[in-house]
Every structure is written in structure tokens, then in C-alpha cells.
Scaffold this motif. Structure first.
Motif, PDB file in Angstrom:
ATOM      1  N   VAL A 104     -34.261   1.102 -37.960  1.00 46.34           N
ATOM      2  CA  VAL A 104     -35.454   1.867 -37.586  1.00 46.34           C
ATOM      3  C   VAL A 104     -35.792   1.643 -36.111  1.00 46.34           C
ATOM      4  CG1 VAL A 104     -37.935   2.112 -37.982  1.00 46.34           C
ATOM      5  CG2 VAL A 104     -36.382   1.876 -39.926  1.00 46.34           C
ATOM      6  N   LEU A 105     -35.746   0.389 -35.655  1.00 44.50           N
ATOM      7  CA  LEU A 105     -36.072   0.078 -34.260  1.00 44.50           C
ATOM      8  C   LEU A 105     -35.102   0.730 -33.289  1.00 44.50           C
ATOM      9  CD1 LEU A 105     -36.989  -3.712 -34.554  1.00 44.50           C
ATOM     10  CD2 LEU A 105     -38.559  -1.842 -34.022  1.00 44.50           C
ATOM     11  N   SER A 106     -33.860   0.930 -33.724  1.00 49.24           N
ATOM     12  CA  SER A 106     -32.869   1.511 -32.818  1.00 49.24           C
ATOM     13  C   SER A 106     -33.165   2.962 -32.473  1.00 49.24           C
ATOM     14  CB  SER A 106     -31.473   1.387 -33.437  1.00 49.24           C
ATOM     15  OG  SER A 106     -31.346   2.227 -34.574  1.00 49.24           O
ATOM     16  N   PHE A 107     -34.039   3.606 -33.228  1.00 47.95           N
ATOM     17  CA  PHE A 107     -34.405   4.992 -32.946  1.00 47.95           C
ATOM     18  C   PHE A 107     -35.725   5.094 -32.177  1.00 47.95           C
ATOM     19  CE2 PHE A 107     -31.706   5.415 -36.749  1.00 47.95           C
ATOM     20  CZ  PHE A 107     -30.771   6.310 -36.258  1.00 47.95           C
ATOM     21  N   HIS A 108     -36.238   3.970 -31.693  1.00 50.32           N
ATOM     22  CA  HIS A 108     -37.509   3.966 -30.982  1.00 50.32           C
ATOM     23  C   HIS A 108     -37.354   3.303 -29.619  1.00 50.32           C
ATOM     24  CE1 HIS A 108     -38.756   4.622 -35.158  1.00 50.32           C
ATOM     25  NE2 HIS A 108     -39.868   5.148 -34.667  1.00 50.32           N
ATOM     26  N   ALA A 109     -38.265   3.600 -28.733  1.00 54.93           N
ATOM     27  CA  ALA A 109     -38.224   3.052 -27.380  1.00 54.93           C
ATOM     28  C   ALA A 109     -38.509   1.560 -27.397  1.00 54.93           C
ATOM     29  CB  ALA A 109     -39.253   3.780 -26.497  1.00 54.93           C
ATOM     30  N   ILE A 159     -20.329  -8.417 -27.834  1.00 52.42           N
ATOM     31  CA  ILE A 159     -21.407  -7.513 -28.250  1.00 52.42           C
ATOM     32  C   ILE A 159     -22.555  -8.286 -28.893  1.00 52.42           C
ATOM     33  CG2 ILE A 159     -21.993  -5.585 -29.761  1.00 52.42           C
ATOM     34  CD1 ILE A 159     -19.302  -4.432 -29.368  1.00 52.42           C
ATOM     35  N   VAL A 160     -22.243  -9.292 -29.685  1.00 49.75           N
ATOM     36  CA  VAL A 160     -23.282 -10.052 -30.372  1.00 49.75           C
ATOM     37  C   VAL A 160     -24.156 -10.796 -29.368  1.00 49.75           C
ATOM     38  CG1 VAL A 160     -23.723 -11.859 -32.073  1.00 49.75           C
ATOM     39  CG2 VAL A 160     -21.827 -10.265 -32.413  1.00 49.75           C
ATOM     40  N   ILE A 161     -23.533 -11.442 -28.382  1.00 53.62           N
ATOM     41  CA  ILE A 161     -24.297 -12.148 -27.356  1.00 53.62           C
ATOM     42  C   ILE A 161     -25.136 -11.167 -26.545  1.00 53.62           C
ATOM     43  CG2 ILE A 161     -24.112 -13.520 -25.254  1.00 53.62           C
ATOM     44  CD1 ILE A 161     -23.594 -15.151 -27.708  1.00 53.62           C
ATOM     45  N   ARG A 162     -24.570 -10.005 -26.223  1.00 54.97           N
ATOM     46  CA  ARG A 162     -25.322  -9.018 -25.453  1.00 54.97           C
ATOM     47  C   ARG A 162     -26.540  -8.529 -26.233  1.00 54.97           C
ATOM     48  NH1 ARG A 162     -25.705  -7.565 -20.054  1.00 54.97           N
ATOM     49  NH2 ARG A 162     -27.191  -5.855 -20.056  1.00 54.97           N
ATOM     50  N   SER A 163     -26.378  -8.347 -27.525  1.00 55.89           N
ATOM     51  CA  SER A 163     -27.512  -7.933 -28.345  1.00 55.89           C
ATOM     52  C   SER A 163     -28.621  -8.978 -28.302  1.00 55.89           C
ATOM     53  CB  SER A 163     -27.053  -7.699 -29.789  1.00 55.89           C
ATOM     54  OG  SER A 163     -28.140  -7.359 -30.614  1.00 55.89           O
ATOM     55  N   TYR A 164     -28.241 -10.255 -28.380  1.00 57.06           N
ATOM     56  CA  TYR A 164     -29.235 -11.330 -28.295  1.00 57.06           C
ATOM     57  C   TYR A 164     -29.935 -11.319 -26.939  1.00 57.06           C
ATOM     58  CZ  TYR A 164     -31.149 -16.022 -27.795  1.00 57.06           C
ATOM     59  OH  TYR A 164     -31.982 -17.083 -27.550  1.00 57.06           O
ATOM     60  N   LEU A 165     -29.179 -11.173 -25.860  1.00 60.72           N
ATOM     61  CA  LEU A 165     -29.765 -11.185 -24.524  1.00 60.72           C
ATOM     62  C   LEU A 165     -30.711 -10.004 -24.319  1.00 60.72           C
ATOM     63  CD1 LEU A 165     -26.648 -12.200 -22.383  1.00 60.72           C
ATOM     64  CD2 LEU A 165     -28.547 -13.656 -23.112  1.00 60.72           C
ATOM     65  N   GLU A 166     -30.324  -8.842 -24.831  1.00 60.40           N
ATOM     66  CA  GLU A 166     -31.189  -7.674 -24.697  1.00 60.40           C
ATOM     67  C   GLU A 166     -32.524  -7.906 -25.417  1.00 60.40           C
ATOM     68  OE1 GLU A 166     -31.002  -4.859 -23.084  1.00 60.40           O
ATOM     69  OE2 GLU A 166     -28.985  -5.054 -22.246  1.00 60.40           O
ATOM     70  N   ALA A 167     -32.480  -8.590 -26.552  1.00 57.81           N
ATOM     71  CA  ALA A 167     -33.700  -8.787 -27.333  1.00 57.81           C
ATOM     72  C   ALA A 167     -34.568  -9.905 -26.794  1.00 57.81           C
ATOM     73  CB  ALA A 167     -33.336  -9.064 -28.792  1.00 57.81           C
ATOM     74  N   PHE A 168     -33.976 -11.058 -26.482  1.00 54.55           N
ATOM     75  CA  PHE A 168     -34.778 -12.254 -26.201  1.00 54.55           C
ATOM     76  C   PHE A 168     -34.764 -12.691 -24.741  1.00 54.55           C
ATOM     77  CE2 PHE A 168     -33.417 -12.533 -30.664  1.00 54.55           C
ATOM     78  CZ  PHE A 168     -34.667 -12.550 -31.264  1.00 54.55           C
ATOM     79  N   GLY A 193     -35.343  -2.165 -28.773  1.00 53.13           N
ATOM     80  CA  GLY A 193     -34.634  -0.983 -29.253  1.00 53.13           C
ATOM     81  C   GLY A 193     -33.167  -1.002 -28.880  1.00 53.13           C
ATOM     82  N   THR A 194     -32.873  -1.400 -27.645  1.00 50.98           N
ATOM     83  CA  THR A 194     -31.475  -1.483 -27.198  1.00 50.98           C
ATOM     84  C   THR A 194     -30.719  -2.546 -27.985  1.00 50.98           C
ATOM     85  OG1 THR A 194     -32.170  -0.841 -24.975  1.00 50.98           O
ATOM     86  CG2 THR A 194     -29.993  -1.833 -25.200  1.00 50.98           C
ATOM     87  N   ALA A 195     -31.352  -3.701 -28.194  1.00 45.50           N
ATOM     88  CA  ALA A 195     -30.710  -4.764 -28.976  1.00 45.50           C
ATOM     89  C   ALA A 195     -30.445  -4.304 -30.402  1.00 45.50           C
ATOM     90  CB  ALA A 195     -31.596  -6.007 -28.984  1.00 45.50           C
ATOM     91  N   SER A 196     -31.374  -3.560 -30.979  1.00 47.58           N
ATOM     92  CA  SER A 196     -31.196  -3.050 -32.342  1.00 47.58           C
ATOM     93  C   SER A 196     -30.040  -2.064 -32.397  1.00 47.58           C
ATOM     94  CB  SER A 196     -32.479  -2.395 -32.831  1.00 47.58           C
ATOM     95  OG  SER A 196     -33.550  -3.325 -32.854  1.00 47.58           O
ATOM     96  N   ALA A 197     -29.920  -1.199 -31.388  1.00 43.57           N
ATOM     97  CA  ALA A 197     -28.810  -0.250 -31.344  1.00 43.57           C
ATOM     98  C   ALA A 197     -27.474  -0.976 -31.265  1.00 43.57           C
ATOM     99  CB  ALA A 197     -28.977   0.698 -30.163  1.00 43.57           C
ATOM    100  N   LEU A 198     -27.408  -2.028 -30.427  1.00 42.04           N
ATOM    101  CA  LEU A 198     -26.182  -2.825 -30.357  1.00 42.04           C
ATOM    102  C   LEU A 198     -25.873  -3.476 -31.695  1.00 42.04           C
ATOM    103  CD1 LEU A 198     -26.633  -4.534 -26.879  1.00 42.04           C
ATOM    104  CD2 LEU A 198     -24.662  -3.176 -27.568  1.00 42.04           C
TER     105      LEU A 198
END
Length: 310
Positions: free
Chosen positions: A49-54, A263-272, A278-283
Motif C-alpha cells: 500500500v505504501l509503495s503506491f503513495h508519496a 537491493i535489500v540494503i538500499r531499501s533499508y537506507l531509503e527508509a531509515f 514510499g520508495t523503500a516500500s517499492a524496492l
């Protein structure tokens, strides 16, 4: 006759005895399902759900942006790099774990001194928690006080200290070695189980036909462990591509200069780190989709194998 009528008599909750007995296994599984729903399925659906939001820092949802987050991720300058790192990481783990797992499984079947101690040494890495393993290897790889640098310089194997975690691609190679060290016991156990299913008569027939050890390995051993090899390949691929975080994060945090950033590390960095939820959720959803493909391939193979032997 009376017994049959009693057995067919309706019991409480409107269910007869047969149906209630059929529901017993599901009742035992219900607590596990509830726990999985709370700690796994709900966060997963929330991420979708978060991946479809800003991107937003609030507790609520940001503005609905459709597929914009996915478009931004796929067209970003970092995505090809982290995808390539993830693929290299996965391929390296799969190839080396398969090779070492096969070698150690074959060694287990030979007679040599201290043969009874070797299985425990092979299983030990698998038993050590990931956090403890990362801390131990961090000390081993340390540039100033690490035992590997000390031994390399003391024995003359290196003229100067090596940047195990401070240079590229040395850092990725070092982390792959740690991951392989953790995973190869799984390969050993699975290959050992596969080798035990090969009848000894096959090797005796090959020996009678004049086959040398290498030929027996190629024409008897490899076909005999084909199913195990395929299953192990899929399992390690799923594990290393979509679930590898602890070792990389604790040892390098994706550095140096993004060399070990998958990709997993990048998702963590985008979020925290960058707070782009939203970007982290998309990843995360992209990783989930890729892992799901491998999972479906694994389940399809298991199903076909069961049908073939059923």
C-alpha cells in the motif's frame, strides 16, 4: 445399527464427528497462522500500500501516486548498480556453496584421521547467529588488528595490510566469503543426504567398466544428486537475493562507496536514512516479486518431483 446412528448424530456447533476431526489439524495451525499474519502478512500488505503513495514521515498515508514510486526506482541511477550487486552476490553464493557443499559431503564419506570431529566443524557455522558471526568476522577482517592481516604480513603472503572491507571489490568478495561460510553447511547436509540415496552397486558397475574416479563422479554422482542440486540452488538463491541484510549491514552498511549495497540494503537506507518510505516500500515489493518467482519455481519443482515419485 445403534453405533452408526450415534456416530452420525449431530454434535455441538452443528458439525458431526467426522468433520470435527478433520478440523483438528487446522485448529493446531491457527496460532501459527495468526502469528504469521501479524508479523509477516500485515507488514507485507502495508508495504504494498505504501509503495503506491508519496513519501511521508507521518503516520498516515501520503498522496496517492500510482506507479510513480516504481517508475522512479526503475529509472534511478542507483538501481542498475544495486541490482548488479545483488545478482553478483547471489551467483557467487550459489556457485561457491554448491562447490564447497559437494566437496565436504564427499569428504564425509571418506576415511581419514579425526573423521568423527569433522561433521561438528562443518555444522558449527550454521549454528552461530548471524549477528555473532558478523562481529567475529569484523574483528578478523579489521585493518589494524585483524588476524588475517597479521598472518598475511607475518607469513610474507602480502607486502602490506589488505583492505578486506575498505576497498572495492575486496569488500564484496570478503562478505561473500562470510556468507558462504554461513551457508555451506546446508549444502553439505543436503548433498550428503543425496549421496546416501545412490546405490553402491552403481559405483561397483562403473568400476567394473573401467571408470576412473572422475568419470564415476561425472556419470554416477552428479546425476544421482541432480534433484538435490536443483532444490539447493533455488533455496540459496531465494535466501541470498531477498533476505541477506545482517552480514552486509553490520560489516560495511553497503560501503565502501556503495560497493556492497544490494537491493535489500538500499531499501533499508531509503527508509531509515533518507526517510523515503514510499520508495523503500517499492524496492521491497520488487524484491518480494523477484523472490516470489524463485519460490514458485521451487514449489513447482517440488510438486513435479512428488508427482514423478508418487
Amino acid at each position: 445399527m445403534g453405533t452408526a446412528r450415534a456416530g452420525a448424530r449431530r454434535l455441538p456447533l452443528g458439525l458431526n464427528w467426522t468433520r470435527r476431526q478433520a478440523l483438528v489439524p487446522y485448529a493446531f495451525l491457527l496460532p501459527s497462522f495468526v502469528a504469521l499474519a501479524v508479523v509477516f502478512f500485515y507488514p507485507m500488505l502495508r508495504a504494498v500500500v505504501l509503495s503506491f503513495h508519496a513519501n511521508t514521515l507521518g503516520a498516515g498515508l501520503g498522496q496517492f501516486v500510482g506507479l510513480s514510486q516504481y517508475t522512479g526506482v526503475l529509472t534511478s541511477p542507483y538501481f542498475p548498480r544495486v541490482l548488479a550487486t545483488s545478482i553478483l552476490w547471489t551467483v557467487g553464493n550459489v556457485v561457491v556453496v554448491l562447490a564447497i557443499g559437494m566437496i565436504t559431503a564427499l569428504m564425509r564419506g571418506r576415511r581419514f584421521p579425526a573423521r568423527s570431529v569433522v561433521p561438528a566443524l562443518f555444522i558449527l557455522p550454521w549454528a552461530i547467529p548471524y549477528v555473532a558471526a558478523a562481529l567475529i568476522w569484523g574483528w578478523i577482517f579489521d585493518y589494524e588488528f585483524g588476524v588475517l592481516n597479521y598472518l598475511a604480513v607475518a607469513t610474507g603472503m602480502a607486502a602490506h595490510k589488505l583492505n578486506f572491507l575498505l576497498g572495492c571489490p575486496d569488500a564484496l568478495i570478503s562478505l561473500t566469503g562470510v556468507s558462504v561460510w554461513k551457508l555451506f553447511p546446508l549444502g553439505t547436509v543436503m548433498f550428503l543426504a543425496g549421496l546416501q540415496t545412490i546405490p553402491a552397486e552403481y559405483y561397483e558397475a562403473a568400476k567394473v567398466d573401467g571408470a576412473i574416479a572422475l568419470q564415476a563422479f561425472r556419470y554416477v554422482t552428479l546425476p544421482g544428486v541432480r534433484n538435490v542440486t536443483i532444490m539447493l540452488t533455488l533455496l540459496i538463491t531465494i535466501w541470498t537475493f531477498g533476505r541477506t541484510f545482517t552480514i552486509i549491514f553490520l560489516l560495511t552498511e553497503g560501503g565502501p562507496a556503495g560497493c556492497t549495497e544490494n537491493i535489500v540494503i538500499r531499501s533499508y537506507l531509503e527508509a531509515f536514512k533518507f526517510f523515503h518510505i514510499g520508495t523503500a516500500s517499492a524496492l521491497g515489493v520488487i524484491v518480494l516479486a523477484i523472490s516470489l518467482v524463485f519460490s514458485l519455481a521451487y514449489l513447482a519443482y517440488v510438486y513435479r518431483s512428488d508427482r514423478r515419485h508418487g
